[in-house]
Structure formats: C-alpha cells, structure tokens
Design a protein around this motif. Structure first.
Motif, mmCIF file in Angstrom:
data_model
loop_
_atom_site.group_PDB
_atom_site.id
_atom_site.type_symbol
_atom_site.label_atom_id
_atom_site.label_comp_id
_atom_site.label_asym_id
_atom_site.label_seq_id
_atom_site.Cartn_x
_atom_site.Cartn_y
_atom_site.Cartn_z
ATOM 1 N N ARG A 65 3.664 -3.602 4.992
ATOM 2 C CA ARG A 65 2.866 -3.437 3.818
ATOM 3 C C ARG A 65 2.812 -1.975 3.198
ATOM 4 N NH1 ARG A 65 -2.271 -6.470 3.273
ATOM 5 N NH2 ARG A 65 -1.762 -6.321 1.050
ATOM 6 N N TYR A 86 -3.665 -3.321 7.080
ATOM 7 C CA TYR A 86 -2.072 -3.085 6.613
ATOM 8 C C TYR A 86 -1.006 -3.116 7.829
ATOM 9 C CZ TYR A 86 -4.575 -1.941 2.251
ATOM 10 O OH TYR A 86 -5.518 -1.809 1.220
ATOM 11 N N LEU A 116 0.962 -1.220 -0.022
ATOM 12 C CA LEU A 116 0.054 0.090 0.022
ATOM 13 C C LEU A 116 0.852 1.206 0.010
ATOM 14 C CD1 LEU A 116 -3.078 1.006 0.646
ATOM 15 C CD2 LEU A 116 -1.942 1.468 2.883
#
Length: 272
Positions: free
Chosen positions: A142, A138, A74
């Motif tokens: 990430r 998340y 992300l």
C-alpha cells in the motif's frame, strides 16, 4: 617571464582558494532548509495529523499524515532541497483530493525538525518515515514511494533496501555528483564532494515499478542525467518527458492525471 609566472601563480592560488571555499560550504550550496515550524493546522489542509517521528540516531522529525480513502495507497513523500512542508501544500492538496493517503516527512533541519541535513542523515530520515508508515498500519503493497528533485535520491536509496508497491521520481538525477560536475565543471568535485547521492548505484537494487517524470527544459537537473539513470533502472519502468517543462512538472494539468493513472495501475496490480 617573471610577470607571466606571477600571473600564473596568482591564478593558481585563486583557483585553489576557490576550491577550498567550495569544499567548506558545499552543504550550504546543496541544502536550503527553511527551519521554521508551521503547524499542520495552519496549512489549510484538513483531516490530517501532525506527527513527530524519531530517527534511529535521536533526531525528531515533523511529519504530516493523511489517511487514504476508497482503498487508495499511501504516498510516502520525500521533498526537494529547499523550503519546508508548507511550501508543498498545493501539491499535497492535489493528491488528497484524489483520495490518496500521504505521509510527508520534513528532513532534519527543515520545517521544525531537529538536526542538520546530510546525505546519511536524510537516508536515516527516510527509514524513520518508512517505519512510521508501517506502524500506522500500511503494508508494503500500500506504499508508493515518491521523491522530488533531491528527494529522488532519498527515495531510491530507501527503495533499494525496503519493500514498496512502486516509486515515482520527479526530476531525478544520475547522482548528485553528476549534477555538481555540470554546475562546477572546473573544479575536481570527484575529490571534494561529500553527499553524492549515488542513485546510479542504488537504482540497480530497486525491483519495483519505476516512473520517472522530467521537464525537457529543466535548468537545475539536466534531462540527460535523468535519461542516464532511467537506462540503469530495472523493468518495469516508464519515462515521461514533459515538453516545455521546467524543473518540477508534476503539478501541471497535463502531467498530474498521467501520474495518478500510473499509480492507480500499480496499486491495483499489487493490491487488488
């Protein structure tokens, strides 16, 4: 003699008045928000969700979220000092087409978000966006932090106190104070400036991989300001100097693939 004294007095008075005006309107010279709300559905981007994120001081921020594909990370994105999220749609589309996830927050006072921009406020906004990313599932391995121009100062401040996989900085600066000295060399900005974004201090507490990307012909943030910041950053760090590049260069066809390659390398290292 009296004429000379009168001239000097008049010039001194004009200088002092100009300094006072500069101090009074400094945030209008630093932030250029488009306050109008554009719904995500009107952006032409598909597959995302239009969020409302609350800050710890009670503001409500507009944010756009797109889930990643194929295990990609992300990108937690912090924009520059002008416009609104809708102005970044072409850039966002590039990342989405590569399969990256995206969480882009509209700072207070920008693009439908409540409040007015200040340095302290934007830092709170970044912390609220980070909390939202974690709430969406998340983990820090990430999350790739990314800032552009003014947003590099926001991203660095966040990275100094929050865990993430890596950080990408486009057109970074040593500090907003450093940039202001270049723009207004005859004024005592050290005394006048409120929102200084001291990235030179915060970068020392950033202990994740850093990528800085800067156009050699940037006429907004001087290259030497970015180079000075890079010198203070901890390893591992990478600097990409874009020959002929102006202020924002990430979207250029010879730059974007290099940035994606670097992001993928960090993501595979920290989250196999």
């Amino acid at each position: 003699m009296s004429l000379l004294l009168g001239t000097v007095t008049a010039l001194a008075g004009t200088y002092i008045l100009a300094a006072v005006v500069l101090a009074a309107v400094q945030r209008k010279l630093q932030y250029f928000p488009d306050p109008h709300l554009t719904q995500l559905a009107q952006s032409g981007l598909n597959g995302g969700e239009d969020l409302r994120v609350r800050t710890d001081d009670g503001e409500t921020l507009v944010a756009w979220h797109f889930a990643p594909r194929n295990g990609r990370p992300l990108i937690l994105y912090f924009h520059g000092n002008g416009g609104a999220l809708i102005d970044r749609v072409p850039r966002f589309r590039l990342f989405l087409d590569r399969g990256y996830g995206l969480l882009a927050v509209s700072y207070r006072g920008y693009g439908g978000s409540t409040g007015s921009p200040t340095q302290a406020g934007l830092i709170r906004d970044s912390e609220a966006a980070y909390r939202e990313a974690r709430a969406l599932g998340y983990n820090n391995h990430r999350i790739i932090l990314m800032g552009a121009s003014l947003g590099t100062g926001v991203a660095i401040a966040l990275a100094a106190t929050h865990a993430a996989s890596a950080i990408v900085l486009e057109a970074p600066y040593l500090s907003a104070l450093d940039v202001a000295r270049t723009l207004y060399p005859i004024f005592p900005v050290n005394w006048l400036m409120l929102d200084r974004f001291r990235s030179d201090l915060a970068i020392r507490d950033v202990h994740i991989p850093v990528l800085m990307v800067h156009g050699e012909k940037d006429d907004v943030i001087p290259m030497n300001s970015a180079r000075s910041l890079f010198a203070l950053a901890n390893e591992p760090k990478t600097f990409v100097s874009v020959s002929g590049g102006d202020h924002l260069v990430l979207d250029l066809p010879d730059v974007f693939p290099r940035v994606c390659e670097w992001i993928d390398a960090q993501a595979s290292t920290t989250h196999p």
